[in-house]
Design a protein around this motif. Structure first.
Motif, PDB file in Angstrom:
ATOM      1  N   ASP A  70       9.784  47.040 -11.125  1.00 11.77           N
ATOM      2  CA  ASP A  70       8.477  47.675 -10.899  1.00 11.77           C
ATOM      3  C   ASP A  70       7.789  48.016 -12.215  1.00 11.77           C
ATOM      4  N   LEU A  71       8.563  48.535 -13.164  1.00  8.50           N
ATOM      5  CA  LEU A  71       8.011  48.888 -14.472  1.00  8.50           C
ATOM      6  C   LEU A  71       7.454  47.657 -15.175  1.00  8.50           C
ATOM      7  N   CYS A  72       8.227  46.574 -15.177  1.00  9.85           N
ATOM      8  CA  CYS A  72       7.793  45.329 -15.820  1.00  9.85           C
ATOM      9  C   CYS A  72       6.604  44.712 -15.083  1.00  9.85           C
ATOM     10  N   HIS A  73       6.682  44.714 -13.744  1.00  5.83           N
ATOM     11  CA  HIS A  73       5.625  44.142 -12.909  1.00  5.83           C
ATOM     12  C   HIS A  73       4.282  44.814 -13.196  1.00  5.83           C
ATOM     13  N   SER A  74       4.300  46.148 -13.244  1.00  2.28           N
ATOM     14  CA  SER A  74       3.071  46.898 -13.502  1.00  2.28           C
ATOM     15  C   SER A  74       2.571  46.682 -14.928  1.00  2.28           C
ATOM     16  N   TYR A 102       3.164  33.655 -15.462  1.00  2.00           N
ATOM     17  CA  TYR A 102       4.605  33.409 -15.399  1.00  2.00           C
ATOM     18  C   TYR A 102       5.369  34.703 -15.093  1.00  2.00           C
ATOM     19  N   PHE A 103       5.097  35.755 -15.864  1.00  2.00           N
ATOM     20  CA  PHE A 103       5.867  36.990 -15.694  1.00  2.00           C
ATOM     21  C   PHE A 103       5.458  37.756 -14.440  1.00  2.00           C
ATOM     22  N   PHE A 104       4.183  37.643 -14.046  1.00  2.00           N
ATOM     23  CA  PHE A 104       3.772  38.251 -12.772  1.00  2.00           C
ATOM     24  C   PHE A 104       4.547  37.612 -11.622  1.00  2.00           C
ATOM     25  N   LEU A 106       7.388  35.964 -11.765  1.00  2.00           N
ATOM     26  CA  LEU A 106       8.816  36.263 -11.905  1.00  2.00           C
ATOM     27  C   LEU A 106       9.160  37.606 -11.272  1.00  2.00           C
ATOM     28  N   PHE A 107       8.422  38.661 -11.654  1.00  2.00           N
ATOM     29  CA  PHE A 107       8.771  40.000 -11.166  1.00  2.00           C
ATOM     30  C   PHE A 107       8.366  40.216  -9.711  1.00  2.00           C
ATOM     31  N   ALA A 108       7.313  39.535  -9.248  1.00  2.00           N
ATOM     32  CA  ALA A 108       6.931  39.635  -7.838  1.00  2.00           C
ATOM     33  C   ALA A 108       8.006  39.010  -6.945  1.00  2.00           C
ATOM     34  N   ILE A 109       8.498  37.829  -7.339  1.00  2.00           N
ATOM     35  CA  ILE A 109       9.555  37.156  -6.566  1.00  2.00           C
ATOM     36  C   ILE A 109      10.852  37.949  -6.647  1.00  2.00           C
ATOM     37  N   ALA A 110      11.170  38.452  -7.850  1.00  2.00           N
ATOM     38  CA  ALA A 110      12.392  39.246  -8.017  1.00  2.00           C
ATOM     39  C   ALA A 110      12.362  40.494  -7.133  1.00  2.00           C
ATOM     40  N   GLU A 111      11.192  41.119  -7.013  1.00  2.00           N
ATOM     41  CA  GLU A 111      11.097  42.323  -6.176  1.00  2.00           C
ATOM     42  C   GLU A 111      11.367  42.002  -4.710  1.00  2.00           C
ATOM     43  N   CYS A 112      10.851  40.867  -4.231  1.00  2.00           N
ATOM     44  CA  CYS A 112      11.105  40.456  -2.842  1.00  2.00           C
ATOM     45  C   CYS A 112      12.599  40.383  -2.560  1.00  2.00           C
ATOM     46  N   HIS A 113      13.335  39.716  -3.460  1.00  2.00           N
ATOM     47  CA  HIS A 113      14.764  39.506  -3.231  1.00  2.00           C
ATOM     48  C   HIS A 113      15.590  40.758  -3.541  1.00  2.00           C
ATOM     49  N   MET A 114      15.095  41.604  -4.442  1.00  2.00           N
ATOM     50  CA  MET A 114      15.803  42.862  -4.707  1.00  2.00           C
ATOM     51  C   MET A 114      15.742  43.779  -3.499  1.00  2.00           C
ATOM     52  N   LEU A 115      14.608  43.807  -2.825  1.00  2.00           N
ATOM     53  CA  LEU A 115      14.478  44.610  -1.600  1.00  2.00           C
ATOM     54  C   LEU A 115      15.419  44.086  -0.516  1.00  2.00           C
ATOM     55  N   ALA A 116      15.622  42.758  -0.486  1.00  2.00           N
ATOM     56  CA  ALA A 116      16.564  42.164   0.472  1.00  2.00           C
ATOM     57  C   ALA A 116      18.000  42.553   0.124  1.00  2.00           C
ATOM     58  N   THR A 279       0.688  45.196  -7.043  1.00  2.00           N
ATOM     59  CA  THR A 279       0.774  45.155  -8.506  1.00  2.00           C
ATOM     60  C   THR A 279       0.725  46.529  -9.154  1.00  2.00           C
ATOM     61  N   THR A 280       0.056  47.498  -8.518  1.00  2.00           N
ATOM     62  CA  THR A 280      -0.089  48.814  -9.146  1.00  2.00           C
ATOM     63  C   THR A 280       0.381  49.974  -8.264  1.00  2.00           C
ATOM     64  N   VAL A 281       0.049  49.932  -6.975  1.00  2.00           N
ATOM     65  CA  VAL A 281       0.372  51.067  -6.100  1.00  2.00           C
ATOM     66  C   VAL A 281       1.858  51.105  -5.748  1.00  2.00           C
ATOM     67  N   VAL A 282       2.425  49.954  -5.339  1.00  2.00           N
ATOM     68  CA  VAL A 282       3.851  49.914  -4.965  1.00  2.00           C
ATOM     69  C   VAL A 282       4.763  50.316  -6.126  1.00  2.00           C
ATOM     70  N   PRO A 283       4.557  49.797  -7.367  1.00  2.00           N
ATOM     71  CA  PRO A 283       5.412  50.246  -8.470  1.00  2.00           C
ATOM     72  C   PRO A 283       5.324  51.750  -8.733  1.00  2.00           C
ATOM     73  N   MET A 284       4.179  52.363  -8.424  1.00  2.00           N
ATOM     74  CA  MET A 284       4.047  53.809  -8.578  1.00  2.00           C
ATOM     75  C   MET A 284       4.749  54.549  -7.438  1.00  2.00           C
ATOM     76  N   LEU A 285       4.597  54.037  -6.202  1.00  2.00           N
ATOM     77  CA  LEU A 285       5.126  54.722  -5.026  1.00  2.00           C
ATOM     78  C   LEU A 285       6.640  54.652  -4.906  1.00  2.00           C
ATOM     79  N   ASN A 286       7.250  53.539  -5.316  1.00  2.00           N
ATOM     80  CA  ASN A 286       8.688  53.361  -5.100  1.00  2.00           C
ATOM     81  C   ASN A 286       9.541  54.498  -5.647  1.00  2.00           C
TER      82      ASN A 286
END
Length: 311
Positions: A70-74, A102-104, A106-116, A279-286
């Motif tokens: 989340d930190l990197c994504h934001s 590229y990095f957006f 990467l971290f968006a896809i990584a977040e999907c699978h991390m939640l899984a 991109t901004t709200v979810v990384p803050m809320l988590n």
């Protein structure tokens, strides 16, 4: 390879969230505040988990990984977004744009699978409590995390590689506040059929498979909880899952709205609003969701503050 070999455009202008001058300063202050809370919340969560020995469990290992993502994504998106609110033209070079894409991705896809992965962890904890330490060993947690980032690297490499082959010459204005896939595809003078096919395929894969994993995990979790006789036991089991369910609903809902439809159907203005959430709200809320709704985190925070106050 040089950007000029792929595109007649050497730089882009990011249109931003709003074209109304009166809204620029309020939006700047709003998103600056969101970013500060995001950085403090996620760095605080990682530090808290690292300092508290009783939080060194698989659940919090995955939570610290989610906070890092989340930190990197934001950070990939928000600083450049803030520049857009205080400058007349927010210019980003072609190489910078491709790096951001590229990095957006990467971290968006990584977040999907991390939640899984976190859903699987909750399934193991509630449905197989006696075997939990065996099922969620350090070795398995490590390889699950490696798998999450590997899928992120593969997906982002495919998206960026396919984007580099396009000739972007229709305009140098990106109708978005960052270099996202669909707004960039709109600038292409060459065929985008392969790109759009892979966007839909990979988006479906990276949203559908984690969603299926999460959905299946929670079917078994709910079935197990219903077999718990005590009301207190049911309440405790539900409370350990409610934070994760909230984070999943917000992230996957907004991501699915943006990417699981063809660009011709998608409205870019609606897409911008949807993008703001993941991109901004979810990384803050988590970190707020997981800290405010988690007794272990609140207890660890109190202990650390108590130690600091009496040291």
């Amino acid at each position: 390879m040089e950007p000029g070999n792929h595109s007649t455009v050497t730089f882009f202008i990011l249109a931003g969230l709003s074209k109304q001058p009166a809204l620029q300063l309020p939006l700047f202050l709003l998103f600056l505040q969101i970013y500060i809370i995001t950085v403090m919340g996620n760095v605080g969560m990682i530090t808290l988990i690292w300092l508290s020995s009783h939080l060194h469990t698989p659940m919090y290992y995955f939570l610290s990984s989610l906070s890092f993502i989340d930190l990197c994504h934001s950070t990939v998106i928000t600083p450049k977004m803030l520049v857009n609110f205080v400058t007349e033209k927010n210019i980003i070079s072609y190489p910078e744009c491709m790096v951001q894409l590229y990095f957006f991705s990467l971290f968006a896809i990584a977040e999907c699978h991390m939640l899984a992965a976190m859903a699987y962890d909750r399934y193991a904890a509630i449905c197989s409590p006696l075997l939990y330490n065996v099922v969620m060993s350090r070795h398995r947690c490590f390889w699950l995390t490696i798998g999450v980032y590997t899928l992120g690297f593969i997906g982002s490499s495919v998206h960026t590689g396919l984007m580099l082959r396009l000739i972007l010459c229709k305009s140098n204005v990106i109708n978005h506040y960052f270099c996202d896939l669909f707004p960039l595809l709109e600038l292409s003078c060459s065929s985008t059929n392969i790109n759009e096919l892979f966007v839909l395929f990979l988006s479906a894969l990276n949203i559908f498979i984690p969603t299926l994993t999460i959905f299946t995990s929670y079917i078994f979790i709910i079935a197990s909880i219903l077999h718990i006789r005590s009301t207190e036991g049911r309440s405790k089991a539900f409370s350990t899952c409610s934070s994760h369910m909230s984070a999943v609903a917000i992230f996957f809902g907004s991501a699915a709205f943006m990417y699981l439809q063809p660009s011709s159907v998608s409205s870019m203005e609606q897409g911008k609003v949807s993008s703001v959430f993941y991109t901004t709200v979810v990384p803050m809320l988590n970190p707020l969701i997981y800290s405010l709704r988690n007794k272990d985190v609140k207890s660890a925070m109190k202990k650390i503050l108590y130690r600091r106050a009496h040291s």
